[in-house]
Design an enzyme around this catalytic site. Sequence first.
Site, PDB file in Angstrom:
ATOM      1  N   ASP A 323       0.848  -1.186   0.000  1.00  0.00           N
ATOM      2  CA  ASP A 323       0.000   0.000   0.000  1.00  0.00           C
ATOM      3  C   ASP A 323       0.881   1.231   0.000  1.00  0.00           C
ATOM      4  O   ASP A 323       1.886   1.260   0.698  1.00  0.00           O
ATOM      5  CB  ASP A 323      -0.885  -0.001   1.248  1.00  0.00           C
ATOM      6  CG  ASP A 323      -2.081  -0.909   1.053  1.00  0.00           C
ATOM      7  OD1 ASP A 323      -2.557  -0.983  -0.092  1.00  0.00           O
ATOM      8  OD2 ASP A 323      -2.514  -1.549   2.029  1.00  0.00           O
ATOM      9  N   GLU A 364      -2.525  17.470   6.977  1.00  0.00           N
ATOM     10  CA  GLU A 364      -2.328  18.268   5.767  1.00  0.00           C
ATOM     11  C   GLU A 364      -2.569  19.739   6.062  1.00  0.00           C
ATOM     12  O   GLU A 364      -1.797  20.613   5.656  1.00  0.00           O
ATOM     13  CB  GLU A 364      -3.281  17.788   4.671  1.00  0.00           C
ATOM     14  CG  GLU A 364      -2.845  16.468   4.074  1.00  0.00           C
ATOM     15  CD  GLU A 364      -3.976  15.755   3.359  1.00  0.00           C
ATOM     16  OE1 GLU A 364      -5.001  16.393   3.073  1.00  0.00           O
ATOM     17  OE2 GLU A 364      -3.829  14.549   3.101  1.00  0.00           O
ATOM     18  N   PHE A 393     -14.904  20.444   6.457  1.00  0.00           N
ATOM     19  CA  PHE A 393     -14.945  19.616   5.254  1.00  0.00           C
ATOM     20  C   PHE A 393     -16.209  18.768   5.293  1.00  0.00           C
ATOM     21  O   PHE A 393     -16.592  18.231   6.325  1.00  0.00           O
ATOM     22  CB  PHE A 393     -13.708  18.698   5.239  1.00  0.00           C
ATOM     23  CG  PHE A 393     -13.647  17.788   4.056  1.00  0.00           C
ATOM     24  CD1 PHE A 393     -13.071  18.227   2.871  1.00  0.00           C
ATOM     25  CD2 PHE A 393     -14.162  16.499   4.108  1.00  0.00           C
ATOM     26  CE1 PHE A 393     -13.004  17.383   1.781  1.00  0.00           C
ATOM     27  CE2 PHE A 393     -14.106  15.659   3.010  1.00  0.00           C
ATOM     28  CZ  PHE A 393     -13.523  16.102   1.839  1.00  0.00           C
ATOM     29  N   ALA A 395     -18.545  15.800   2.912  1.00  0.00           N
ATOM     30  CA  ALA A 395     -18.472  14.886   1.768  1.00  0.00           C
ATOM     31  C   ALA A 395     -19.199  15.469   0.557  1.00  0.00           C
ATOM     32  O   ALA A 395     -18.863  15.155  -0.584  1.00  0.00           O
ATOM     33  CB  ALA A 395     -19.071  13.534   2.147  1.00  0.00           C
ATOM     34  N   GLN A 396     -20.214  16.321   0.823  1.00  0.00           N
ATOM     35  CA  GLN A 396     -20.960  16.895  -0.293  1.00  0.00           C
ATOM     36  C   GLN A 396     -20.129  17.953  -1.024  1.00  0.00           C
ATOM     37  O   GLN A 396     -19.963  17.898  -2.241  1.00  0.00           O
ATOM     38  CB  GLN A 396     -22.272  17.545   0.186  1.00  0.00           C
ATOM     39  CG  GLN A 396     -23.398  16.551   0.456  1.00  0.00           C
ATOM     40  CD  GLN A 396     -23.201  15.864   1.796  1.00  0.00           C
ATOM     41  OE1 GLN A 396     -22.827  16.511   2.778  1.00  0.00           O
ATOM     42  NE2 GLN A 396     -23.430  14.547   1.835  1.00  0.00           N
ATOM     43  N   THR A 397     -19.607  18.920  -0.270  1.00  0.00           N
ATOM     44  CA  THR A 397     -18.891  20.023  -0.928  1.00  0.00           C
ATOM     45  C   THR A 397     -17.448  19.645  -1.244  1.00  0.00           C
ATOM     46  O   THR A 397     -16.855  20.161  -2.173  1.00  0.00           O
ATOM     47  CB  THR A 397     -18.863  21.269  -0.020  1.00  0.00           C
ATOM     48  OG1 THR A 397     -18.199  20.903   1.193  1.00  0.00           O
ATOM     49  CG2 THR A 397     -20.270  21.734   0.301  1.00  0.00           C
ATOM     50  N   LYS A 411     -10.817  25.952   0.365  1.00  0.00           N
ATOM     51  CA  LYS A 411      -9.780  25.143  -0.285  1.00  0.00           C
ATOM     52  C   LYS A 411     -10.332  23.743  -0.494  1.00  0.00           C
ATOM     53  O   LYS A 411     -11.158  23.268   0.301  1.00  0.00           O
ATOM     54  CB  LYS A 411      -8.483  25.110   0.549  1.00  0.00           C
ATOM     55  CG  LYS A 411      -8.570  24.389   1.888  1.00  0.00           C
ATOM     56  CD  LYS A 411      -7.197  24.423   2.519  1.00  0.00           C
ATOM     57  CE  LYS A 411      -6.973  23.720   3.813  1.00  0.00           C
ATOM     58  NZ  LYS A 411      -7.763  22.997   4.606  1.00  0.00           N
ATOM     59  N   ASP A 534      -5.470  -4.276   6.142  1.00  0.00           N
ATOM     60  CA  ASP A 534      -6.109  -4.200   7.439  1.00  0.00           C
ATOM     61  C   ASP A 534      -7.626  -4.114   7.361  1.00  0.00           C
ATOM     62  O   ASP A 534      -8.306  -4.537   8.264  1.00  0.00           O
ATOM     63  CB  ASP A 534      -5.547  -3.024   8.250  1.00  0.00           C
ATOM     64  CG  ASP A 534      -5.601  -1.725   7.475  1.00  0.00           C
ATOM     65  OD1 ASP A 534      -6.115  -1.732   6.340  1.00  0.00           O
ATOM     66  OD2 ASP A 534      -5.125  -0.709   7.999  1.00  0.00           O
ATOM     67  N   ASP A 538     -10.139  -5.569   2.459  1.00  0.00           N
ATOM     68  CA  ASP A 538      -8.893  -6.225   2.046  1.00  0.00           C
ATOM     69  C   ASP A 538      -9.006  -7.739   2.172  1.00  0.00           C
ATOM     70  O   ASP A 538      -8.182  -8.483   1.635  1.00  0.00           O
ATOM     71  CB  ASP A 538      -7.721  -5.778   2.942  1.00  0.00           C
ATOM     72  CG  ASP A 538      -7.212  -4.399   2.560  1.00  0.00           C
ATOM     73  OD1 ASP A 538      -7.356  -4.047   1.382  1.00  0.00           O
ATOM     74  OD2 ASP A 538      -6.683  -3.710   3.435  1.00  0.00           O
TER      75      ASP A 538
END
Lengths: 698, 600
Positions: A323, A364, A393, A395-397, A411, A534, A538
């Site tokens: 990975d 980040e 943050f 998930a939609q935008t 951002k 993990d 997987d």
Amino acid sequence: MNYRDTASMTTHSRVVRGFSRALLLAAVADAFRKLAPRQQFRNPVMFVVYVCSVLTTLLWVQALAGHGEAPTGFIFAVSLWLWFTLLFANFAEAIAEGRGKAQAAALRSSRKDVVAKKLANPSRDAFITYVPSSELRTGNHVLVDAGELIPGDGEVVEGAASVDESAITGESAPVIRESGGDRSAVTGGTRVLSDWLVVRITSNPGESFLDRMIAMVEGAARRRTPNEIALTIMLAKFTLIFLLACATLLPYSIYSVQAAGSGQPITLTVLTALLVCLIPTTIGALLSAIGIAGMDRMIRANVIATSGRAVEAAGDVDVLLLDKTGTITLGNRQADAFHPAPGVDERALAEAAQLASLADETPEGRSIVVLAKERFGLREHDLERLHAQFVPFSAQTRMSGVDMGGQRIRKGAVDAIERYLVAAGGHLPAALKRAADDIARRGATPLMVVDGHAPLGVIELKDVIKGGIKERFAEMRAMGIKTIMITGDNPLTAAAIAAEAGVDDFLAEATPEAKLKLIRDIQAENRLVAMCGDGTNDAPALAQADVAVAMNTGTQAAKEAGNMVDLDSNPTKLIEVVEIGKQMLITRGALTTFSIANDIAKYFAIIPAAFATTYPALNALNVMHLATARSAILSAVIFNALIIVVLIPLALKGVAYRALGAGALLRRNLLVYGLGGVAVPFVGIKLIDMLLVLLRLA
Amino acid sequence: MNANDYLQLALYLVALLLLAKPLGDYMALVFADAPNRVTRLGARVERGIYRACGIAADEDMGWKRYALAMLCFNMLGLLAVYALQRLQPWLPLNPQHMAAVSPDSAVNTAISFATNTNWQGYGGESTMSYLTQMLGLGVQNFLSAATGIAILMAVIRGFVRHSAKGLGNFWVDLVRSTLYVLLPLSLLLSIVLVSQGVVQNLRPFAEVPVVQASSYTEAVKDEAGKPRMAAAGHEVTHAVPVATQTLPMGPAASQIAIKQLGTNGGGFFNVNSAHPYENPTPLSDFLEVLAILLIPAGLCLTFGRMVGDRRQGWALLAAMLVIFVPLLLACTAAEQAGNPALHGLAVDQHASALQAGGNMEGKEVRFGIVGSARWAVATSAASNGSVNSMHDSYTPLGGLVPMWLIQLGEVIFGGVGSGLYGMLAFAVVAVFIAGLMVGRTPEYLGKKIEAYEMKMASLTVLLPCVLVVIGTAIAVMAPAGVAGVANPGAHGFSEVLYALSSASNNNGSAFAGLSANTPFWNVLLGVCMFLARFPLAIAMLALAGSLAAKRHVPATAGTLPTHTPLFVTLLACVVVVVGALTFLPALALGPIADYLGSMR
């Protein structure tokens, strides 16, 4: 045992290093216990030694009664050293097992029967019955509160808690376990430190992870591996050849004595001594110790293999699937550069980016703040004082940012921002888009920054390749192992990172299905695949791979599907696993070669000693100038016994492994163990002979 | 050794390698699965044979079926040779009116020729009718050689094929090796041999006047057959004039060609290729000794071509040469150095323009030291067993070389087919050891070597060793065995050890000095020859069957290359070490004691 005791015990002594006095004493006792014929019969080489020891002892008894074929003292000495040979072999095995036993004892103390709070249904508020953990079955639900031991392996179905897993992993820092996702597996014998968990039990008593681990380290589940069986066949072949060559020497000798009219036929004592010296006792004695020690090395690397076969297969692996995240790169991307839009000052971009990231606690986000500080000395602001409002943050935008005064800084990914801009009536300048593409091509991730509908620029987030990983891949390549990087990134990014890290190939935009297909495709070419994973998704790939290392932090499904579990949950461990597998085979091969090469010197010691009475000219073969016929034979027998003891550390530690191509590795090992095996006994036998003369024993 | 010696040996090796390559390539075409320009040549003849014998040529046989066909066919051949010997007085082509061969000798000879051993307890010109020689022994020379090649082809297919059940068709392999390889080469060689003076006729033995009449003395016997004694106490003798001699005749050339080419070695005449009618000139000697190693060497290269990597074939050939060349030099040097017992006496043992020098006892003057030693080493390296000099008369070290070459298991060239498949068993063992030492499950030519392969390869390596040591033990313990031994001490032991080594490795050469045409020796050696050939061949077929069923593992940098000088060295070492470790004690009581004793 309270929590603190458990922690200190596990961090200091779960992994037993070196040989303690107690361990050595226990091994000595075991060495004698293993003299039982049933134990010896399993190993054809050592069984022959066993029979020879009994035979010489009987000859000694006969000599005591006054009918000896040779001086009583000589027969006694040979007999004694034959028994020593056996004991040394037993000792080697016992000491290899000893470490495992000590570890098993430590593990067993974690497997105490605890009282479990069994729930009538999977809910915290359900009715609780108190039952011993040994009565829990698959599918039961239990509640575990802070400070309690988890009664069995299972899956968290409700709650989140910090868990101390040091009893299993040796790692004292607690880990988070929560329902859903890839951190839901818990192991019996670990302790909940804070909060509570509702756990669905997934193993029956005696089949838990801890039970398997104990069985593994104890060697109870140790069956001979395929290569070990093949090697045993070859050793049995050599043993049989030597058995016949020695047994037929008696008629040859009787005939020669008659034909030459001088000397005495070879005695049974000398014949037995010759036989034991010739059969590959060195490897025969150390074979099982090497196998046990190989497993032990795995355990010390904090990897639990479900079988020796899996360890051996690790040495044969052709392709490693790794990975990207966590194995090849550090888990997180870091901001590397600001690329302002045309007409925008780089500092302004940095400032906006910093503001947007102040409340962003992701690594980040933090790296953007750090970069802004490094490049422009921008201090961190206090968001509250600025009356700024953080936009998290979603998930939609797929953006995050900050609203502050008239500023609406956002951002996010390029396509997300572009959609946002278009909706706000703006557009993404072509130059900026090109810059973003360039960044992606370099293997980095572009993060677009806008203020309202004004694009400010792009932040370049870079994957950080782990130090030294490139060299490891080069080693793998030299060993003939192909490395393939698995990543969810787009092909462009993946290619760049693959090139930088030096992997041979990559699978971009990987889905669990793509991963499984890749493994099947490689296996269709008859190559062995190793991978680690993990997550529950997987599991199919782990089950398909030939060597599958599941992370201990992973889900129960992943752990069940793999044939090894890495307690450290370190994906780079896969490389170490391959090396341990190879090292185990190499150690066996090296000691086999050494053992057989030794025979040449032994012939030069024993043949003149045995036959010079018939043909005195054969004394010319006594190139070592050994003092007498008896000292020569005794020296060879003693050398043969002592070399086992001398090689025990090598058998346990394993032959030093170097990442070389097959040809170079063979040349090296042949020189060291082949030529060394020819030369060493000449010196050793001579030294023992000199010592015997010095001590007036010869 | 002088420059001339080296030149002769070099010439031999160069000629061998030059001829082996085209022959190897040719044989690869002969045994290829797909029709090609070679197999199209004889396609009609082949089809005719298959039709006449009711052979389904396209049947792909599994290893068991292949082994069964091989075994049945050879048992039938064995019976035929036995019957021919027993019935020869009543059959045609028996101008010398040879009697029926004794049952034990007939069994021994039948096994000997069916197993490609060609151990001869009998003397050809005093025992066998022309019909027995041609139809029995000559035919078996072809068929036992063809059987060896056929088995090798099955073994090669085991490496080449993957996920396959079949190893080819025994009958097709048998027909093709006879039709395309053995018959044409034999025809060619026998014609050249006839040109050199080898006899080829069906005439009765010729009675010819001697050039120089002579006489010998003989005791005069009374009616009871006892020597008549003179009054002085000594025997009464009279001179017997010798005016004529009997020259044996027969169809020799046709049989000699195949006995050399097919690594059979059974001579038409008792003294084999030392006989002037079998091997008259230095040229015939060179061609015959070249023929010994030609097909075995060529088959190595055939192997390389068939497995799709010529280097693999060259590697096996190189491993053979690495052992062969030093031993060739050692034997020649030991013989050229002369008899150590004569050192210090007024005997000139040096080579000069007038004499070959060295130890010429038991050697033909027309072949000299090099011609004899070269043959001795070639015939024992290959499991040929024909001789042009008497190995018993070699110096201890010179005699040690052929004996030890045989004991190495007849894998240094070895028998046609059988030598290479024996070498492949050693290669499997070598690959296994090497594989462990590089930390990978061993692979040879892309096939994983696992427990079953190790078992079969071990059996193949082990069996001849077991037969030699046990057989020798029986022989030296049994009064009937010791009775045949001519020489005292270590040399006598060498004679016994050599005979058992020869039979148990299907070589067939004799050290001489051992009177082996007795029921005891005929049975003991017969059993050894039989067990050394067929169980071993079946083990190799089983190995091939298991390999064919396996999948092909692609090579990586972690795969041990098996065409490198390193692997060649390792393979040679495994062969030498197994041979040395097994036989060193026995050799110490035989030739080594003999040698060291003669040095003092």
